[in-house]
Design a protein around this motif. Structure first.
Motif, PDB file in Angstrom:
ATOM      1  N   UNK A  90      -1.518  18.757   7.778  1.00 45.00           N
ATOM      2  CA  UNK A  90      -1.668  17.746   6.747  1.00 45.00           C
ATOM      3  C   UNK A  90      -3.085  17.196   6.714  1.00 45.00           C
ATOM      4  N   UNK A  91      -3.460  16.688   5.562  1.00 43.67           N
ATOM      5  CA  UNK A  91      -4.768  16.069   5.363  1.00 43.67           C
ATOM      6  C   UNK A  91      -4.814  14.697   6.033  1.00 43.67           C
ATOM      7  N   UNK A  92      -5.983  14.076   5.978  1.00 39.14           N
ATOM      8  CA  UNK A  92      -6.092  12.682   6.360  1.00 39.14           C
ATOM      9  C   UNK A  92      -5.319  11.816   5.373  1.00 39.14           C
ATOM     10  N   UNK A  93      -4.970  10.611   5.806  1.00 40.15           N
ATOM     11  CA  UNK A  93      -4.235   9.697   4.953  1.00 40.15           C
ATOM     12  C   UNK A  93      -5.180   9.002   3.977  1.00 40.15           C
ATOM     13  N   UNK A  94      -4.712   8.823   2.746  1.00 35.94           N
ATOM     14  CA  UNK A  94      -5.465   8.099   1.723  1.00 35.94           C
ATOM     15  C   UNK A  94      -4.588   6.952   1.209  1.00 35.94           C
ATOM     16  N   UNK A  95      -5.099   5.718   1.325  1.00 37.01           N
ATOM     17  CA  UNK A  95      -4.308   4.539   0.995  1.00 37.01           C
ATOM     18  C   UNK A  95      -4.810   3.888  -0.289  1.00 37.01           C
ATOM     19  N   UNK A  96      -3.869   3.461  -1.156  1.00 39.95           N
ATOM     20  CA  UNK A  96      -4.215   2.661  -2.326  1.00 39.95           C
ATOM     21  C   UNK A  96      -3.136   1.589  -2.512  1.00 39.95           C
ATOM     22  N   UNK A 124       0.823  -1.202   0.000  1.00 37.23           N
ATOM     23  CA  UNK A 124       0.000   0.000   0.000  1.00 37.23           C
ATOM     24  C   UNK A 124       0.861   1.258   0.000  1.00 37.23           C
ATOM     25  N   UNK A 125       0.384   2.267  -0.722  1.00 36.48           N
ATOM     26  CA  UNK A 125       0.995   3.594  -0.699  1.00 36.48           C
ATOM     27  C   UNK A 125       0.042   4.547   0.004  1.00 36.48           C
ATOM     28  N   UNK A 126       0.576   5.339   0.909  1.00 34.99           N
ATOM     29  CA  UNK A 126      -0.211   6.320   1.643  1.00 34.99           C
ATOM     30  C   UNK A 126       0.076   7.705   1.098  1.00 34.99           C
TER      31      UNK A 126
END
Length: 471
Positions: A415-421, A402-404
């Motif tokens: 910073x924003x919330x983390x988004x994972x893909x 996964x990349x965050x």
């Protein structure tokens, strides 16, 4: 509108973060060949593969080859590492802490620890007892002479030919160009280099009967000295070290031939000179997979900066739970790159196929430059970061790596919330790492990180954007 993002780069943190807060941690910029997808990419730094524990620890020296074996000081022990990677203790020092100087001559290995000197002939490890031997911090060798500084003085001394046990009171030279404490001596290009607090002076082997070395004047004198004595590292044809002079802040200096060049840029110098302690910095060179690196660690500051000679760019290395990178000394035997631990008696192989630090997580992070357009609002509909896809492991952590992604609209202060893909399970070579509907900004910094134990390569980045006021 689809645009190529200015994302890949080096560590370049400005004193004003909203102007530039770029960071590459455990990723190094590598120039690609012509007609590659991009002119530069980001590649994983090597992991640490456990080899063995040896001595009492921690690692106190660089590694030196002698008679086909590699030697380090670990704690109060001299450690021999054979070509088949077997480590044994072959000597005991009287001290247990502080950095040690170590060098190899024709028939002897010599060690100094700032208190005593020692020599090893391949069988016996012996303390130097000659009353004329000075208190020495570092040792070098040239044409049969062992060469040491004399702690707290402007002198450096030579041994009898091929005899580290024998020293004469009058066999010394002084800082000739100007008075200066000689903190360290090294040998390069057949010359003796004496490094002081504010100057560096080179000497050539003249063969004079009274004393065989003479100063090179005036070209062999540099108005730069050692800010940190342990930062000095020697490559095949150059020195690098954290330098100072009478005119300002510390810089990273390269000396090649009889030329000196500042290698650090203004952003790095700001970061370095913001640290509370600079005198403890430690440095070493190593060359691996066609790249030559200079590693500069600040133990008190807890940070490691690394310079890549191929690109002239700096990146950052960091071990899990630490601000700094773990290695404290480097040597090579055969094709095995060996480093010692600054906290323990463990030794590791630097290995591009190992994606942890001895089982501990390596977090690889890239924070890009600010994306802006004349202070107009930019709407980010889609961001795609082009990783090498399909590198997942068969099972366990990393089977679906996964990349965050997160971002900052105020120059890295919040910073924003983390988004994972996902970046693709094993074999999914066409997988695309995409983030959608990321809002708008007047100036945005994107940051991506991966902690899975897989190789990480970032080749490019793109964004689908709309800009207010475009016609």
């Amino acid at each position: 509108m689809r645009v190529k993002m200015p994302f890949i780069g080096d560590t370049a943190q400005s004193r004003v973060t909203s102007a530039n807060t770029q960071v590459s941690i455990n990723l190094y910029p590598k120039l690609e060949k012509a007609q590659s997808r991009n002119v530069i990419g980001l590649y994983s730094t090597p992991g640490l593969r456990s080899l063995f524990s040896a001595g009492l620890g921690p690692c106190r020296s660089q590694g030196v080859e002698f008679n086909g074996n590699l030697y380090f000081v670990s704690g109060n022990n001299l450690i021999k590492i054979t070509s088949n990677l077997v480590a044994t203790q072959v000597g005991t020092l009287t001290t247990t802490s502080g950095r040690c100087g170590i060098t190899a001559g024709r028939d002897y290995l010599m060690v100094v620890d700032g208190t005593n000197g020692y020599y090893f002939d391949g069988a016996a490890f012996t303390q130097i007892v000659d009353a004329d031997f000075p208190v020495a911090d570092y040792v070098a060798w040239l044409d049969g002479y062992f060469i040491v500084n004399s702690h707290g003085t402007d002198k450096w001394h030579i041994s009898a030919i091929d005899n580290p046990a024998s020293w004469a009171a009058l066999d010394f030279a002084q800082a000739e160009a100007r008075p200066d404490l000689i903190r360290r001596v090294e040998v390069l290009d057949g010359k003796v280099w004496a490094f002081g607090d504010l100057t560096t002076q080179a000497f050539w082997e003249s063969g004079n009967a009274a004393f065989p070395f003479d100063p090179i004047l005036p070209n062999g004198v540099f108005e730069w000295g050692l800010m940190a004595v342990d930062s000095l590292a020697k490559n095949e044809n150059s020195f690098m070290f954290l330098a100072k002079n009478e005119r300002g802040d510390a810089v990273v200096l390269l000396i090649s031939g009889l030329q000196a060049q500042v290698i650090s840029d203004r952003d790095l110098e700001w970061q370095i000179n913001s640290l509370a302690t600079l005198t403890d910095a430690q440095g070493f060179f190593y060359r691996q997979s066609g790249e030559t690196f200079y590693v500069l660690t600040f133990p008190a500051g807890g940070v490691t900066h690394v310079y890549d000679f191929a690109t002239g760019l700096w990146h950052t290395r960091r071990s899990s739970g630490l601000g700094r990178w773990r290695p404290a000394g480097y040597g090579i035997i055969g094709s095995t790159h060996i480093v010692g631990d600054y906290l323990s008696n463990k030794f590791y192989e630097l290995d591009f196929d190992t994606h942890t630090d001895n089982g501990e997580t390596i977090t690889r992070l890239r924070r890009g430059p600010v994306m802006s357009d004349k202070n107009n609002r930019i709407f980010f509909n889609r961001v795609e970061i082009l990783f090498e896809a399909g590198v997942g492991l068969i099972t366990g952590q990393g089977s679906d790596p996964q990349a965050m992604l997160r971002w900052s609209d105020d120059g890295g202060y919040t910073w924003s919330n983390e988004r994972w893909v996902s970046i693709g399970a094993i074999g999914e070579r066409r997988w695309r790492a995409v983030w959608n509907q990321l809002g708008w900004s007047l100036g945005r910094v994107f940051e991506v990180s991966i902690s899975d134990p897989v190789p990480v390569t970032i080749m490019d980045a793109y964004a689908d954007i709309e800009v207010d006021g475009e016609e």
